[in-house]
Design an enzyme around this catalytic site. Structure first.
Site, PDB file in Angstrom:
ATOM      1  N   ASP A 287       4.413   6.202  -4.612  1.00 43.24           N
ATOM      2  CA  ASP A 287       4.789   5.904  -5.918  1.00 43.24           C
ATOM      3  C   ASP A 287       3.336   5.440  -6.460  1.00 43.24           C
ATOM      4  OD1 ASP A 287       6.369   3.068  -7.135  1.00 43.24           O
ATOM      5  OD2 ASP A 287       5.861   4.768  -8.051  1.00 43.24           O
ATOM      6  N   ASN A 288       3.140   5.334  -7.882  1.00 46.34           N
ATOM      7  CA  ASN A 288       2.031   4.723  -8.522  1.00 46.34           C
ATOM      8  C   ASN A 288       0.823   5.381  -8.478  1.00 46.34           C
ATOM      9  OD1 ASN A 288       3.889   1.923  -7.248  1.00 46.34           O
ATOM     10  ND2 ASN A 288       3.782   2.347  -9.484  1.00 46.34           N
TER      11      ASN A 288
ATOM     12  N   GLU B 223       8.151   2.533 -14.344  1.00 43.38           N
ATOM     13  CA  GLU B 223       9.730   1.936 -14.260  1.00 43.38           C
ATOM     14  C   GLU B 223       9.934   1.104 -15.725  1.00 43.38           C
ATOM     15  OE1 GLU B 223       7.378   1.956 -11.733  1.00 43.38           O
ATOM     16  OE2 GLU B 223       7.075  -0.055 -10.928  1.00 43.38           O
TER      17      GLU B 223
ATOM     18  N   LYS C  23      -2.139  -0.477  -3.506  1.00 43.01           N
ATOM     19  CA  LYS C  23      -2.275   0.791  -3.639  1.00 43.01           C
ATOM     20  C   LYS C  23      -3.520   1.249  -2.927  1.00 43.01           C
ATOM     21  CE  LYS C  23       1.211   0.178  -5.735  1.00 43.01           C
ATOM     22  NZ  LYS C  23       2.455   0.346  -5.155  1.00 43.01           N
TER      23      LYS C  23
ATOM     24  N   ASP D 131       4.679   2.390  -1.230  1.00 44.58           N
ATOM     25  CA  ASP D 131       4.584   1.565  -2.514  1.00 44.58           C
ATOM     26  C   ASP D 131       4.238   0.135  -2.343  1.00 44.58           C
ATOM     27  OD1 ASP D 131       7.697   0.513  -4.276  1.00 44.58           O
ATOM     28  OD2 ASP D 131       5.527   1.199  -5.062  1.00 44.58           O
TER      29      ASP D 131
HETATM   30  O1  LIG Z   1       1.447  -3.441  -6.537  1.00 42.62           O
HETATM   31  C1  LIG Z   1       2.553  -3.153  -6.645  1.00 42.62           C
HETATM   32  N1  LIG Z   1       3.407  -2.815  -5.688  1.00 42.62           N
HETATM   33  C2  LIG Z   1       2.978  -3.536  -4.291  1.00 42.62           C
HETATM   34  C3  LIG Z   1       3.356  -5.072  -4.564  1.00 42.62           C
HETATM   35  C4  LIG Z   1       2.595  -5.954  -3.249  1.00 42.62           C
HETATM   36  C5  LIG Z   1       3.043  -5.273  -1.936  1.00 42.62           C
HETATM   37  C6  LIG Z   1       2.493  -6.119  -0.816  1.00 42.62           C
HETATM   38  N2  LIG Z   1       2.687  -5.521   0.316  1.00 42.62           N
HETATM   39  C7  LIG Z   1       3.946  -5.000   0.848  1.00 42.62           C
HETATM   40  C8  LIG Z   1       3.459  -4.735   2.297  1.00 42.62           C
HETATM   41  N3  LIG Z   1       2.024  -4.726   2.549  1.00 42.62           N
HETATM   42  C9  LIG Z   1       1.583  -5.311   1.028  1.00 42.62           C
HETATM   43  C10 LIG Z   1       3.010  -2.157  -7.971  1.00 42.62           C
HETATM   44  C11 LIG Z   1       2.568  -2.796  -9.074  1.00 42.62           C
HETATM   45  C12 LIG Z   1       3.162  -1.997 -10.218  1.00 42.62           C
HETATM   46  C13 LIG Z   1       2.554  -2.581 -11.701  1.00 42.62           C
HETATM   47  C14 LIG Z   1       1.981  -1.721 -12.542  1.00 42.62           C
HETATM   48  C15 LIG Z   1       1.373  -2.337 -13.776  1.00 42.62           C
HETATM   49  C16 LIG Z   1       1.414  -3.497 -14.027  1.00 42.62           C
HETATM   50  F1  LIG Z   1       1.031  -4.044 -15.218  1.00 42.62           F
HETATM   51  C17 LIG Z   1       2.157  -4.457 -13.128  1.00 42.62           C
HETATM   52  C18 LIG Z   1       2.576  -3.962 -11.920  1.00 42.62           C
HETATM   53  C19 LIG Z   1       3.983  -1.032 -10.214  1.00 42.62           C
HETATM   54  C20 LIG Z   1       4.474  -0.691  -8.944  1.00 42.62           C
HETATM   55  O2  LIG Z   1       5.583   0.242  -9.079  1.00 42.62           O
HETATM   56  C21 LIG Z   1       3.923  -1.138  -7.769  1.00 42.62           C
HETATM   57  O3  LIG Z   1       4.454  -1.050  -6.553  1.00 42.62           O
HETATM   58 MG   LIG Z   2       5.850   0.789  -6.935  1.00 43.01          MG
END
Ligand SMILES: O=C(NCCCCCn1ccnc1)c1cc(-c2ccc(F)cc2)cc(O)c1O
Ligand SMILES: [Mg+2]
Length: 217
Positions: free
Chosen positions: A169-170, A199, A144, A141
């Site tokens: 996820d996603n 979500e 991506k 998660d």
């Molecule tokens: O980018 C996501 N998650 C990673 C966040 C940073 C991880 C950092 N990290 C941790 C460890 N190594 C690196 C994410 C984004 C969205 C989303 C979708 C559409 C929108 F318009 C805005 C947001 C929805 C999710 O469900 C997600 O999970």
């Molecule tokens: Mg997610």
């Protein structure tokens, strides 16, 4: 405002959730995201599938990549058996700090370890430094585009065994096309796609992918 969305969410949880009660923390977080501010938690529908996987698999060692505020870490850990544990990796220090507070609020600090490092660096040290032999459950998660890098690294480290579950996820929004192509094309996994709502958005569709490892140990 000076505060971040994640800090405002934590403040709301501290004021409205019951200390030591994971269910209350999750319900309160969902309420915050529906009434105050959206946040990228796995939320109810994806969370229900995650609950089902954990209840059926009864994993001993779980790895989550992408802790964010700890919603899915609490969701996983609340269903773990007494000796089971979850290692969750969050590269963003601000997210990690909030997640540690949320985990403590839920009373799950003995089952969840939040690591504020890069996922690849930790995966390479799971056996030597984190005392892991095999991973029963992996929840992807984080960024991506990193899903494919990290699943290949997990395979390289021989961290999966027959029956291990990789839950992503996603896979629709934002999407992980490279990962989907890789995992669905691999003879070492049996994959299932679930169409779910994004979500907290009842009019948007996302997808999650459950892959069972059937390859060589
Ligand atoms: O980018 C996501 N998650 C990673 C966040 C940073 C991880 C950092 N990290 C941790 C460890 N190594 C690196 C994410 C984004 C969205 C989303 C979708 C559409 C929108 F318009 C805005 C947001 C929805 C999710 O469900 C997600 O999970
Ligand atoms: Mg997610």
């Amino acid at each position: 405002k000076g505060t971040t969305r994640e800090q405002r969410a934590l403040k709301y949880l501290k004021e409205h959730a019951r200390q030591g009660d994971p269910d209350s923390v999750l319900e309160t977080f969902d309420e915050f995201c529906r009434t105050q501010e959206w946040a990228m938690n796995a939320a109810e529908e994806k969370g229900d599938i995650l609950d089902e996987i954990v209840r059926e698999l009864q994993p001993t060692t779980c790895l989550e990549l992408g802790t964010y505020c700890g919603y899915s870490a609490v969701r996983i850990a609340r269903n773990l058996s007494p000796s089971a544990r979850l290692i969750t990796i969050e590269v963003n220090p601000d997210y990690a700090a909030v997640a540690r507070e949320v985990v403590k609020l839920a009373g799950l600090q003995d089952k969840i370890e939040v690591i504020n490092l890069d996922s690849a660096d930790v995966i390479r040290e799971l056996k030597t430094k984190y005392d892991v032999t095999k991973l029963d459950l992996v929840f992807l998660d984080h960024w991506k585009y990193l899903y494919i890098r990290d699943i290949k690294l997990i395979e390289e480290e021989k961290l999966l065994k027959k029956g291990s579950v990789v839950f992503a996820d996603n896979v629709i929004i934002p999407g992980a096309p490279g990962y989907l192509e890789y995992i669905r094309g691999s003879k070492n996994y049996k994959s299932t796609f679930y169409s779910v709502h994004f979500e907290y958005m009842d009019d948007m569709k996302d997808g999650v992918e459950k892959s069972v490892y059937i390859g060589d140990e």
